[in-house]
Enzyme design. Structure first.
Site, mmCIF file in Angstrom:
data_model
loop_
_atom_site.group_PDB
_atom_site.id
_atom_site.type_symbol
_atom_site.label_atom_id
_atom_site.label_comp_id
_atom_site.label_asym_id
_atom_site.label_seq_id
_atom_site.Cartn_x
_atom_site.Cartn_y
_atom_site.Cartn_z
ATOM 1 N N GLU A 181 63.398 67.334 34.125
ATOM 2 C CA GLU A 181 63.210 68.159 35.316
ATOM 3 C C GLU A 181 64.539 68.446 36.016
ATOM 4 O O GLU A 181 64.802 69.582 36.421
ATOM 5 C CB GLU A 181 62.255 67.470 36.306
ATOM 6 C CG GLU A 181 60.849 67.271 35.779
ATOM 7 C CD GLU A 181 60.652 65.937 35.051
ATOM 8 O OE1 GLU A 181 59.495 65.502 34.947
ATOM 9 O OE2 GLU A 181 61.633 65.336 34.579
ATOM 10 N N CYS A 226 63.012 62.920 40.197
ATOM 11 C CA CYS A 226 62.729 64.316 39.871
ATOM 12 C C CYS A 226 61.899 64.977 40.966
ATOM 13 O O CYS A 226 62.108 66.143 41.292
ATOM 14 C CB CYS A 226 62.017 64.404 38.524
ATOM 15 S SG CYS A 226 63.057 63.864 37.155
#
Length: 155
Positions: free
Chosen positions: A54, A85
Site C-alpha cells: 500500500e 498503511c
C-alpha cells in the site's frame, strides 16, 4: 468502476510478488476507473520495513499524479491494511479501501498487527516503546512559521 477486476489484480500482484520473493500482499490505486499505480510488498526483499504494498503504491501514485493528495482515488488491496498503511491511506486522502482478506486472516499466517493497534490506543508513556517528549520552543516556532507561510492550518 469494476471493483472485482481491480481487487483480483491486487491479489494477482500479491501472488506474483510472493512467487518472486516478496511478501504476500498487493495493492492497486485507481482514479476515475484508471489504474494509477500498483505494487507488491517488498519488505524482506529490499530490507525496508516500510515497503508495504500500500505504501509503495501510494508513493508511486503521488509521484505520477504530482501531488501528495490522492483524493478521488480508491485503493484495492489483497489484505486489510496494517496500521502503518492505514495511516498512509488517511494522510494521502484516499477515501475508499477495498480489500480481500481480513487482518484476522493475516494474523493466522503470522502477520499479526493487533499489538500495534493496541499500542496506538495507549497514552505514549504507557507504550512498549519508550517515548520522551521534550518541549522545545524552536520546534513550536516551526509550526507557527508554517501557519504564517500557508496562511491557514493545513488540515
Amino acid at each position: 468502476m469494476d471493483t472485482i477486476k481491480f481487487l483480483e489484480l491486487a491479489i494477482s500482484i500479491a501472488e506474483e510478488g510472493l512467487d518472486n520473493g516478496h511478501g504476500p500482499f498487493g495493492a492497486v490505486i485507481v482514479k476515475e476507473g484508471e489504474i494509477v499505480s500498483s505494487a507488491s510488498n517488498s519488505v524482506t526483499l529490499n530490507h525496508d520495513p516500510t515497503a508495504h504494498a500500500e505504501v509503495l503504491a501510494i508513493r508511486e501514485a503521488a509521484e505520477k499524479l504530482g501531488t501528495h493528495s490522492l483524493e478521488g482515488c480508491t485503493i484495492f488491496t489483497s489484505c486489510e491494511p496494517c496500521p502503518m498503511c492505514l495511516g498512509a491511506i488517511y494522510w494521502a486522502g484516499i477515501k475508499k479501501v477495498v480489500y480481500a482478506s481480513s487482518r484476522k486472516e493475516a494474523a493466522l499466517a503470522g502477520f499479526n498487527d493487533d499489538f500495534i493497534y493496541n499500542e496506538l490506543a495507549l497514552d505514549p508513556v504507557e507504550r512498549e516503546v519508550d517515548f520522551l517528549e521534550i518541549n522545545h520552543k524552536k520546534a513550536k516556532e516551526l509550526f507557527e512559521k508554517w501557519i504564517k507561510k500557508e496562511g491557514k492550518i493545513p488540515y
